[in-house]
Design an enzyme around this catalytic site. Structure first.
Site, PDB file in Angstrom:
ATOM      1  N   HIS A  85       1.128 -16.139 -13.686  1.00 21.82           N
ATOM      2  CA  HIS A  85       0.719 -14.742 -13.542  1.00 21.82           C
ATOM      3  C   HIS A  85       0.365 -14.445 -12.088  1.00 21.82           C
ATOM      4  O   HIS A  85      -0.406 -15.171 -11.474  1.00 21.82           O
ATOM      5  CB  HIS A  85      -0.509 -14.474 -14.427  1.00 21.82           C
ATOM      6  CG  HIS A  85      -0.969 -13.056 -14.410  1.00 21.82           C
ATOM      7  ND1 HIS A  85      -0.538 -12.127 -15.346  1.00 21.82           N
ATOM      8  CD2 HIS A  85      -1.791 -12.395 -13.574  1.00 21.82           C
ATOM      9  CE1 HIS A  85      -1.088 -10.961 -15.073  1.00 21.82           C
ATOM     10  NE2 HIS A  85      -1.848 -11.091 -13.999  1.00 21.82           N
ATOM     11  N   ARG A 171     -10.576   1.674 -18.092  1.00 24.35           N
ATOM     12  CA  ARG A 171     -11.108   1.232 -16.798  1.00 24.35           C
ATOM     13  C   ARG A 171     -10.380   1.925 -15.660  1.00 24.35           C
ATOM     14  O   ARG A 171     -10.969   2.310 -14.653  1.00 24.35           O
ATOM     15  CB  ARG A 171     -10.956  -0.291 -16.657  1.00 24.35           C
ATOM     16  CG  ARG A 171     -11.909  -1.079 -17.554  1.00 24.35           C
ATOM     17  CD  ARG A 171     -11.507  -2.541 -17.623  1.00 24.35           C
ATOM     18  NE  ARG A 171     -11.379  -3.149 -16.317  1.00 24.35           N
ATOM     19  CZ  ARG A 171     -10.504  -4.123 -16.020  1.00 24.35           C
ATOM     20  NH1 ARG A 171      -9.680  -4.607 -16.946  1.00 24.35           N
ATOM     21  NH2 ARG A 171     -10.444  -4.613 -14.825  1.00 24.35           N
ATOM     22  N   SER A 186      -9.290  -9.740 -18.905  1.00 19.23           N
ATOM     23  CA  SER A 186      -8.049  -9.009 -19.194  1.00 19.23           C
ATOM     24  C   SER A 186      -6.826  -9.915 -19.005  1.00 19.23           C
ATOM     25  O   SER A 186      -5.942  -9.992 -19.871  1.00 19.23           O
ATOM     26  CB  SER A 186      -7.997  -7.796 -18.250  1.00 19.23           C
ATOM     27  OG  SER A 186      -6.730  -7.240 -18.199  1.00 19.23           O
ATOM     28  N   LYS A 190      -4.533 -12.193 -22.246  1.00 16.89           N
ATOM     29  CA  LYS A 190      -3.082 -12.018 -22.481  1.00 16.89           C
ATOM     30  C   LYS A 190      -2.355 -13.362 -22.447  1.00 16.89           C
ATOM     31  O   LYS A 190      -1.410 -13.597 -23.187  1.00 16.89           O
ATOM     32  CB  LYS A 190      -2.499 -11.051 -21.445  1.00 16.89           C
ATOM     33  CG  LYS A 190      -2.869  -9.604 -21.763  1.00 16.89           C
ATOM     34  CD  LYS A 190      -2.350  -8.637 -20.743  1.00 16.89           C
ATOM     35  CE  LYS A 190      -3.183  -8.645 -19.499  1.00 16.89           C
ATOM     36  NZ  LYS A 190      -3.380  -7.395 -18.816  1.00 16.89           N
TER      37      LYS A 190
HETATM   38  N1  URA Z   1      -4.183  -7.229 -14.174  1.00 16.21           N
HETATM   39  C1  URA Z   1      -4.580  -7.264 -15.475  1.00 16.21           C
HETATM   40  O1  URA Z   1      -3.839  -7.664 -16.359  1.00 16.21           O
HETATM   41  N2  URA Z   1      -5.830  -6.834 -15.761  1.00 16.21           N
HETATM   42  C2  URA Z   1      -6.690  -6.394 -14.843  1.00 16.21           C
HETATM   43  O2  URA Z   1      -7.807  -6.042 -15.187  1.00 16.21           O
HETATM   44  C3  URA Z   1      -6.268  -6.350 -13.494  1.00 16.21           C
HETATM   45  C4  URA Z   1      -4.992  -6.788 -13.182  1.00 16.21           C
END
Ligand code: URA
Length: 435
Positions: A85, A171, A186, A190
């Site tokens: 990521h 947000r 966050s 994922k």
């Molecule tokens: N990328 C994400 O997936 N979440 C965030 O809060 C910031 C960047």
């Protein structure tokens, strides 16, 4: 106590700086999804977290609650499935290269990707610029492709971490994106829900990144690794410079073409910064995937030189609906106006945000094969009237020329890889304790 009274008490506690218990986070997230906690209350909570900070236990509890807000994928391959990521950059086509490359080295890769955010590009947009290619894979199809082909890149579906989808949008509207705890929860939620057994994070730092302070970037890198560890995942995080665009081409299809050509040419490219980051990220992915570092470097070189990594990219494209011939023949729009240097000197800096935004506008106006090709990278000596960049497609190059700062002296080189954070004690890459 009524539900409303309980929520108010939790919000007041967070406002005053008290950490919330794990059960409170679980209840708040469940309430947010079923409507018991409304948008105003959740916005207040997110802002309190942004201002007051979050304890590691709170971040872990929020992450766990978000993971279980939707489907959780599992890969019964018997091997560690790796994901990667990036926190978002300009010309960051690294995922398109490392996903097939690492898979060709024998470590399966299941990548969940996002779309462009602000001036930064999205891996999904770049991939979807390949004719016919789809990224909206059903979880079962995604899983089956990883097992059959060795890798897949898909969009986060509506059933995967729906709490993050809803909270992230809130947000974004209410000024609470830059909270390290909320960002970590966050991102990691994922990755865990996507079924990764091990993860490599690339935290971007600099003028064209979302984080511009070195301590913030390092703090987030450490937080991502620690949080992944709490879920039993091996993880590493690189902190890497993001000021000038990373790839030579910035756009959507033009970045997919650059990634294709990098693999087709066995890793040979004049863009050494791009090659350096590809190598660092891929070797880190192999290591968290359980490959010994010495063996990893050897496999990396062999996969590139033999063409196996390129064939894996083609296999991914075909498995996701793309056509091999169309992919192999995909070309950028012809070069349009060049952006010219206004004086002699050295390229001292390139405004990555301006380049990212200009590329996004070019793609919107002229289609996915449009973009910008950087010619004068930082440190290049230029003479007045020489090209700094060229537009692919039609557009005005003057704004692009203004993104290049020319100075009399060459700039101090900026180190690409600023820091690497690894697990303190490598753990079994199994699914884990905090779930
Ligand atoms: N990328 C994400 O997936 N979440 C965030 O809060 C910031 C960047």
């Amino acid at each position: 106590m009524t539900e409303e009274g309980w929520i108010r008490r939790a919000l007041a506690a967070k406002r005053d700086g008290a950490p919330l218990a794990a059960e409170t986070w679980t209840r708040l997230v469940a309430g947010y999804l079923n409507g018991a906690v409304d948008e105003a209350q959740m916005a207040a909570l997110a802002m309190a977290c942004t201002i007051r900070g979050m304890a590691p236990e709170e971040i872990a509890a929020l992450t766990a609650a978000m993971v279980h807000s939707g489907d959780v994928l599992d890969f019964p391959t018997g091997r560690t499935v790796v994901d990667k990521h990036s926190s978002g950059g300009v010309g960051d086509a690294v995922s398109l290269v490392v996903v097939p490359l690492v898979a060709a080295c024998g470590v399966p890769v299941a990548k969940l990707s996002g779309r462009a955010l602000g001036h930064t590009g999205g891996t999904l947009d770049k991939l979807e610029a390949i004719p016919g290619l789809r990224t909206d894979l059903e979880p079962a199809v995604f899983r089956a492709q990883v097992e059959r082909v060795g890798c897949a890149i898909a969009a986060q579906g509506p059933r995967l971490v729906p709490a993050d989808k809803q909270l992230y949008a809130l947000r974004d509207r209410t000024g609470s994106v830059p909270s390290p705890g909320l960002i970590a929860a966050s991102i990691v939620s994922k990755k865990i829900a996507g079924g990764a057994g091990a993860i490599v994070y690339d935290v971007k730092l600099g003028g064209a990144a979302f984080l511009r302070d070195a301590n913030d970037a390092l703090g987030l890198a450490q937080m991502l690794v620690d949080l992944s560890g709490r879920f039993g995942r091996r993880a590493s995080a690189l902190v890497t410079a993001m000021d000038e665009p990373l790839a030579t081409n910035v756009g959507t299809a033009v970045e997919a073409i650059e990634a294709r050509d990098f693999l087709r040419e066995g890793g040979s490219t004049p863009n050494q910064r791009f090659a350096q980051l590809v190598r660092a990220v891929a070797l880190e992915m192999l290591q968290v995937g359980g490959v010994d570092p010495g063996v990893a470097a050897e496999r990396f070189d062999r996969a590139l030189a033999s063409g196996a990594a390129y064939e894996m990219f083609v296999a991914l494209v075909v498995a996701q609906g793309g056509d091999r011939r169309a992919f192999e023949g995909l070309a950028a729009l012809p070069a349009g106006a060049p952006a010219l240097a206004e004086r002699d000197g050295f390229v001292a800096a390139i405004d990555g945000v301006a380049i990212g935004e200009a590329a996004r506008d070019l793609v919107a106006a002229s289609g996915s094969r449009a973009g910008i090709r950087i010619i004068g990278t930082v440190g290049t000596a230029v003479r007045r009237g020489e090209p700094l960049a060229e537009i692919r497609g039609a557009g005005d190059a003057t704004a692009i020329a203004r993104a290049f700062a020319i100075a009399a002296e060459p700039p101090e080189p900026v180190r690409l890889i600023q820091a690497t954070v690894r697990d303190a004690e490598p753990r079994a890459a199994s699914k884990g304790a905090s779930e």
